[in-house]
Design an enzyme around this catalytic site. Structure first.
Site, PDB file in Angstrom:
ATOM      1  N   ASP A   1     -19.439 -15.419  37.002  1.00  0.00           N
ATOM      2  CA  ASP A   1     -19.733 -16.328  38.363  1.00  0.00           C
ATOM      3  C   ASP A   1     -20.553 -15.292  39.299  1.00  0.00           C
ATOM      4  OD1 ASP A   1     -18.232 -18.204  37.176  1.00  0.00           O
ATOM      5  OD2 ASP A   1     -16.635 -17.961  38.327  1.00  0.00           O
TER       6      ASP A   1
HETATM    7  N1  LIG Z   1     -11.782 -10.999  43.636  1.00  0.00           N
HETATM    8  C1  LIG Z   1     -11.492 -12.033  44.508  1.00  0.00           C
HETATM    9  O1  LIG Z   1     -10.857 -11.801  45.575  1.00  0.00           O
HETATM   10  C2  LIG Z   1     -11.153 -13.649  44.107  1.00  0.00           C
HETATM   11  C3  LIG Z   1     -10.379 -14.306  44.628  1.00  0.00           C
HETATM   12  C4  LIG Z   1     -10.645 -15.630  44.259  1.00  0.00           C
HETATM   13  C5  LIG Z   1     -11.223 -16.154  43.618  1.00  0.00           C
HETATM   14  N2  LIG Z   1     -12.216 -15.176  42.919  1.00  0.00           N
HETATM   15  C6  LIG Z   1     -13.187 -15.881  41.703  1.00  0.00           C
HETATM   16  O2  LIG Z   1     -13.096 -15.150  40.688  1.00  0.00           O
HETATM   17  C7  LIG Z   1     -14.356 -14.857  39.984  1.00  0.00           C
HETATM   18  C8  LIG Z   1     -14.624 -13.452  39.714  1.00  0.00           C
HETATM   19  O3  LIG Z   1     -15.749 -13.575  38.977  1.00  0.00           O
HETATM   20  P1  LIG Z   1     -16.101 -12.746  37.884  1.00  0.00           P
HETATM   21  O4  LIG Z   1     -17.493 -12.870  37.470  1.00  0.00           O
HETATM   22  O5  LIG Z   1     -15.528 -11.116  38.261  1.00  0.00           O
HETATM   23  O6  LIG Z   1     -15.248 -13.282  36.734  1.00  0.00           O
HETATM   24  P2  LIG Z   1     -15.485 -14.535  35.920  1.00  0.00           P
HETATM   25  O7  LIG Z   1     -16.481 -15.292  36.727  1.00  0.00           O
HETATM   26  O8  LIG Z   1     -13.957 -15.210  36.033  1.00  0.00           O
HETATM   27  O9  LIG Z   1     -15.852 -14.199  34.671  1.00  0.00           O
HETATM   28  C9  LIG Z   1     -15.012 -13.181  33.791  1.00  0.00           C
HETATM   29  C10 LIG Z   1     -15.542 -13.223  32.548  1.00  0.00           C
HETATM   30  O10 LIG Z   1     -15.088 -12.185  31.626  1.00  0.00           O
HETATM   31  C11 LIG Z   1     -15.215 -12.570  30.416  1.00  0.00           C
HETATM   32  N3  LIG Z   1     -13.843 -11.916  29.873  1.00  0.00           N
HETATM   33  C12 LIG Z   1     -12.790 -12.353  30.066  1.00  0.00           C
HETATM   34  N4  LIG Z   1     -11.663 -11.301  29.230  1.00  0.00           N
HETATM   35  C13 LIG Z   1     -12.580 -10.652  28.763  1.00  0.00           C
HETATM   36  C14 LIG Z   1     -12.298  -9.544  27.847  1.00  0.00           C
HETATM   37  N5  LIG Z   1     -11.262  -9.097  27.481  1.00  0.00           N
HETATM   38  N6  LIG Z   1     -13.506  -9.048  27.518  1.00  0.00           N
HETATM   39  C15 LIG Z   1     -14.748  -9.190  27.703  1.00  0.00           C
HETATM   40  N7  LIG Z   1     -14.904 -10.103  28.456  1.00  0.00           N
HETATM   41  C16 LIG Z   1     -13.821 -11.058  29.080  1.00  0.00           C
HETATM   42  C17 LIG Z   1     -15.009 -14.278  30.433  1.00  0.00           C
HETATM   43  O11 LIG Z   1     -15.819 -14.690  29.449  1.00  0.00           O
HETATM   44  P3  LIG Z   1     -15.178 -14.675  27.810  1.00  0.00           P
HETATM   45  O12 LIG Z   1     -14.123 -15.717  27.987  1.00  0.00           O
HETATM   46  O13 LIG Z   1     -16.258 -15.300  27.123  1.00  0.00           O
HETATM   47  O14 LIG Z   1     -14.863 -13.502  27.421  1.00  0.00           O
HETATM   48  C18 LIG Z   1     -15.329 -14.556  31.674  1.00  0.00           C
HETATM   49  O15 LIG Z   1     -16.573 -15.410  31.525  1.00  0.00           O
HETATM   50  C19 LIG Z   1     -15.474 -15.800  41.031  1.00  0.00           C
HETATM   51  O16 LIG Z   1     -15.591 -17.018  40.715  1.00  0.00           O
HETATM   52  C20 LIG Z   1     -14.595 -15.661  42.452  1.00  0.00           C
HETATM   53  O17 LIG Z   1     -14.870 -16.529  43.077  1.00  0.00           O
HETATM   54  C21 LIG Z   1     -12.141 -13.984  42.919  1.00  0.00           C
END
Ligand SMILES: NC(=O)c1ccc[n+]([C@@H]2O[C@H](COP(=O)([O-])OP(=O)(O)OC[C@H]3O[C@@H](n4cnc5c(N)ncnc54)[C@H](OP(=O)(O)O)[C@@H]3O)[C@@H](O)[C@H]2O)c1
Ligand SMILES: NC(=O)c1ccc[n+]([C@@H]2O[C@H](COP(=O)([O-])OP(=O)(O)OC[C@H]3O[C@@H](n4cnc5c(N)ncnc54)[C@H](OP(=O)(O)O)[C@@H]3O)[C@@H](O)[C@H]2O)c1
Lengths: 466, 120, 120, 466
Positions: free
Chosen positions: D389
């Site tokens: 994301d």
């Molecule tokens: N940080 C905060 O404080 C917080 C709080 C609330 C919400 N969020 C939300 O969390 C999200 C964070 O974004 P992000 O880009 O860091 O994470 P993400 O959007 O959740 O994407 C994580 C990606 O990592 C891949 N993945 C998962 N396990 C994996 C593995 N073992 N090896 C390789 N790839 C793997 C997944 O694709 P695959 O399944 O295809 O592997 C997934 O597409 C944001 O949408 C944010 O709004 C964050």
């Protein structure tokens, strides 16, 4: 009931005072800050009116009227007189605190159970701080106004600091005695008042006129602390909060000034700094190159980047409007003009900013020392207008110089330096400035207002269309 | 809606009086002092350097908070000499309030925003 | 040297008791709350983004200040059930204190200063 | 006497708590901050021990021991489990507050004069906040731990929000009744407790697992507020101060998260955000280009500036050590490697910073989103490791996207983009990421740890001496 209204008013007022200072962190919100302060103060006053037992409305109205009548004109002073004005109002603030403390002390003589140890302690603190701020600030104002009958130069005599500390010690001792015997020893109270008044005077005498801004900020925090003490006496949180805000602000400003001058509090308070100026004025051996307004104007026209370094001289000469015209002339020629603002240029913090703002120069052209210095080597012409110490390279290398270590504006690193001042006399620090003898430096002697005016005429004369 | 009971409950002034000058009241003020000082240091260090001169006159006006004490002294029914002291203190504080805020605003009005036209 | 008289003067605990729960004590706490909130907002907004995770566990440990209340309940001579409640509360708070500070420090120890070697 | 010692201890503790948070503004001073916190807490505890009337030392010792025994292991959790751990301790905090409030309420039943209006009011507030934080945090922890018997997806049913608000309303109503009749209506107290416990659960059910970090921060400030309420009950300033610091910290962190996700509190709390993920997983029409570790390694070797964008996937795969090795391999080849840290990458604020710090990557290589984005066009290769994301360009232009408006890292603007993830599955927001279909993007499918490991091997294989 009134209790709740009062406390509510005070609570909101406290919050607004904090916000008022908070909004000063940006010129965009600063005026909102003043508004918040006004509202807060109004709430504080109205809230206090709700106190049961307030009856002398006549006296109150009268006093408020008087204060209003003195206050309004006092706000019209020219910007160069702002330091004096500030000092004078510190005096008023100290006086008010001292008088309230005195009144409370004698009122409670008839109800001694009120004179608990910390109450008495607070009263003593309030009175000492208040009255020494009173006389001290008056002296400071006098020195800044350069009144004849107040010696500008630091007055020193043997054992000076010892006697001063001694005086204060006696006052404190009496205070402690009072804490134990608030009624029996009541006759000590006038002694304390007298000593505080005297100490205020003696504290300032050994300090040179040019150090007054630093001293004023210190007196500012004393005034704040006396308000805090009053808060402890009257068991009033609003007083404590506003006083504390005030005290810390004064403290920080004086620290900033000391840092920017690379001096310690002790040095400012007991260093009798201005003295060095006596041994200044020794005839110059080397001579500096002169430049005519015509020549200077041509040089400026050729430049692509000009940095103007204003100093105390511009303030004294009230030259800011002329400087503005110069700024317009140059920018009209697509020349990049910036102002290099030293934190202690002039005689109070932010002095130059206010003057230039008065002349309608947008504040994004006022660059702080640390941000402008890196640009100096690429600068074609530095125009120093009535500044001296803040551009003195000695501060960088000459260990023996009294301003050694003070951060300065690197005017000497520019391709060329034009300096406007009336003579080769030194500035506040009383030391000669080698910058003016450098190969790339040229002097424009005369009053800043006049000289800058000439420059503008020259530029207007030449079509300016190239 | 909750203040109602709170108010009923309060045998206000007496309670307050009972509290005046008690050790607990004293320490409460100490805590307030400590916190307010922290705020002051934090807020002032972040004041724009541009505005240090206006800041001086603003704090100057704020320190006129002594007006609160002056009103109490001048306003309550006391021997004339005390009232006089109070009145002088009140006049002095009022002077600071008026001049302090007026001059601060006068200075701030001068600061032009980069755009060009004056701040509203 | 000045505390001496202050102490003598204080008919401490009683005075404190007299003050407990009075409207004045209540408003005093309101002021403290207001100021502390201001400080909190000011300080936390300036916490380095690098350290937001440690910050979470640090504040977590700080919120275990409830330990103060728990000790009072658990420690004073009350019916057993009350003491039990207090003891549970105390254990819970202590858990937060210990784990909160330990894990925060554990995380912070990981942050290498640009130089290269670990922070001392 | 004890009174003064206690107040002194509390005063110093308050100051230290403030400093503790203040020192967190810089990694250099952060550990000093922890120390200050520890000292402050110790002072608070010791001070409290001085209370006259504390007798059950056995109980106290026992409870402290238990707490110690649970606390120490709880601090050993892996970094990926930090959010759960935080949630659990919020639960403990809330429990403690709730129990103390309950105890006080029943104790004062026998001395009702103590149950003044605001005391009772404070108790009610403390108990409601405390117990709803208790159950709410437990639910949150469960969702984060992905326990089977706690539904990950938001559970929604008709009139959900209405019933929740209703419940809370009833609890508050009972509370107000108690304020008027603390003794006569004492039987309402258990009702309030029950309602608070239930409300805590119902508050979390409709929120998706991935929103938990935001919720946890909110619960953090609830825990703080309940401590404040306890302070009002026990007339204890230290509790109020520490609680307020805590409350504001939780509030600010959740605001930061919401901003970085461009969502409102309301949306997080009632938006049932995670739901959209159901309609995700629809088969992809377009196909993304794949790349082999060999190819990727060569590309990386050619680059002069590489930016690594870590995301939740790196955390799940525990790949930080491998990433460190990759970093070493590349820097050894004089390639400029930087890490682009999105404020909400991962599942808690600062998540990536801690993981990479754990892998000994100097923190001046961790660049914040706003500082790295301008460099993207000059970047040869962006390596996205398990992020989704936070690099989704849809956030910039696609108004229909649920993450529209969320600031992102402009990975699509780099000369080339390599993305490591296990599949084409979406991330937390449950939407496909067009970045992976761009011409300049190549996918490296597989577990982050494995893939990065392969890359490192490839690089080690090639002499690396050119
Ligand atoms: N940080 C905060 O404080 C917080 C709080 C609330 C919400 N969020 C939300 O969390 C999200 C964070 O974004 P992000 O880009 O860091 O994470 P993400 O959007 O959740 O994407 C994580 C990606 O990592 C891949 N993945 C998962 N396990 C994996 C593995 N073992 N090896 C390789 N790839 C793997 C997944 O694709 P695959 O399944 O295809 O592997 C997934 O597409 C944001 O949408 C944010 O709004 C964050
Ligand atoms: N800003 C603060 O808060 C503060 C506080 C305390 C101390 N100070 C001290 O004040 C000094 C400020 O440095 P500065 O360079 O701004 O001033 P300065 O060092 O005092 O030099 C001012 C120069 O302006 C010249 N001048 C005076 N009147 C003039 C006029 N009408 N027309 C043209 N030139 C005139 C004087 O030379 P001529 O006599 O030859 O004309 C003098 O050399 C520093 O040493 C600082 O430490 C500042």
């Amino acid at each position: 009931m009134s209790f709740w209204l009062i406390e509510a008013a005070y609570l909101v007022a406290s919050a607004l005072f904090v916000l008022s200072l908070h909004w000063m962190n940006d010129p965009k919100t600063a005026r909102k800050g003043v508004l918040a302060g006004v509202v807060a103060m109004t709430l504080a006053v109205l809230g206090t009116f709700l106190n049961p037992g307030i009856v002398n409305w006549g006296w109150i109205a009268g006093a408020l009227a008087v204060g209003f009548l003195i206050g309004v004109p006092l706000s019209w002073v020219p910007l160069t007189a702002v330091p004096q004005r500030t000092a004078v109002s510190h005096a008023f603030g100290g006086l008010a605190a001292g008088l309230v403390g005195t009144a409370k002390f004698y009122l409670w003589q008839d109800a001694p159970e009120n004179l608990t140890a910390f109450r008495t302690f607070a009263i003593v603190a309030e009175v000492i701080l208040g009255f020494l701020t009173f006389t001290g600030s008056l002296m400071a104002a006098g020195k800044l106004q350069e009144l004849k009958w107040i010696p500008q130069r630091p007055v020193t005599y043997p054992l000076q600091n010892l006697t001063n500390i001694g005086l204060l010690g006696v006052a404190v001792a009496c205070g402690i005695a009072l804490v134990f015997q608030p009624v029996a020893l009541a006759y000590l109270f006038p002694v304390i008042v007298a000593l505080a008044l005297a100490f205020g005077v003696l504290l300032i005498i050994p300090i040179g006129g040019a150090d007054m801004p630093t001293v004023i900020s210190l007196l500012n925090s004393y005034a704040g602390l006396s308000a805090v003490a009053m808060g402890f006496v009257l068991d009033n949180k609003l007083l404590v909060i506003a006083g504390a805000l005030d005290g810390s602000s004064g403290l920080i400003l004086s620290i900033i000034m000391c840092r920017a001058m690379n001096r310690s509090f002790a040095n400012v308070l007991f260093g009798a700094f201005g003295q060095v100026q006596q041994k200044a004025g020794v005839a110059e051996t080397r001579t500096a190159k002169r430049e005519t307004p015509e020549g200077a104007a041509q040089v400026l026209e050729m430049a692509s980047q000009v940095v103007i370094v204003p100093g105390y001289g511009m303030a004294v000469a009230q030259a800011q409007q002329r400087v503005r015209e110069l700024y317009d002339e140059l920018t009209r020629r697509k020349i990049e003009v910036k102002f290099a603002i030293h934190p202690v240029a002039g005689r109070m913090p932010g002095h130059m900013n206010v003057l230039l703002a008065e002349a309608d120069i947008p504040y994004d052209k006022l660059i702080e020392m640390d941000d402008i210095n890196p640009e100096m080597p690429q600068t074609d012409v530095v125009l120093v207008i009535g500044a001296n110490d803040v551009v003195n390279p000695a501060a960088r290398h000459d260990k023996t110089s009294p301003i050694y270590g003070m951060p300065i504006i690197d005017a000497d690193k520019a391709r060329m330096c034009l300096a406007i001042k009336r003579s080769m006399n030194p500035g506040f620090a009383g030391i000669e400035n080698e910058l003016y003898f450098a190969d790339r430096s040229y002097m424009l002697f005369g009053d800043a207002k006049a000289v800058v005016g000439d420059l503008v005429k020259q530029l207007q004369g030449s079509s300016g269309m190239h | 809606m909750l203040c109602a009971p709170l108010l009923l409950a309060a045998t206000a002034s007496e309670a307050a009086a009972a509290h005046d000058g008690s050790p607990a009241a004293f320490t409460a003020l100490l805590f307030v002092f400590l916190l307010a000082t922290f705020i002051g240091l934090g807020v002032v260090t972040r004041v724009s350097r541009l505005l240090h001169t206006p800041l001086m006159s603003l704090t100057n006006a704020i320190s006129a908070i002594a007006v609160v004490g002056s009103i109490v002294i001048a306003g309550q029914d006391h021997p004339p000499v005390i009232t006089l002291l109070g009145a002088i203190a009140l006049a002095a504080s009022m002077t600071n309030i008026v001049s302090g805020f007026l001059i601060t605003d006068r200075m701030l009005r001068m600061f032009k925003k980069p755009g060009g036209e004056k701040r509203p």
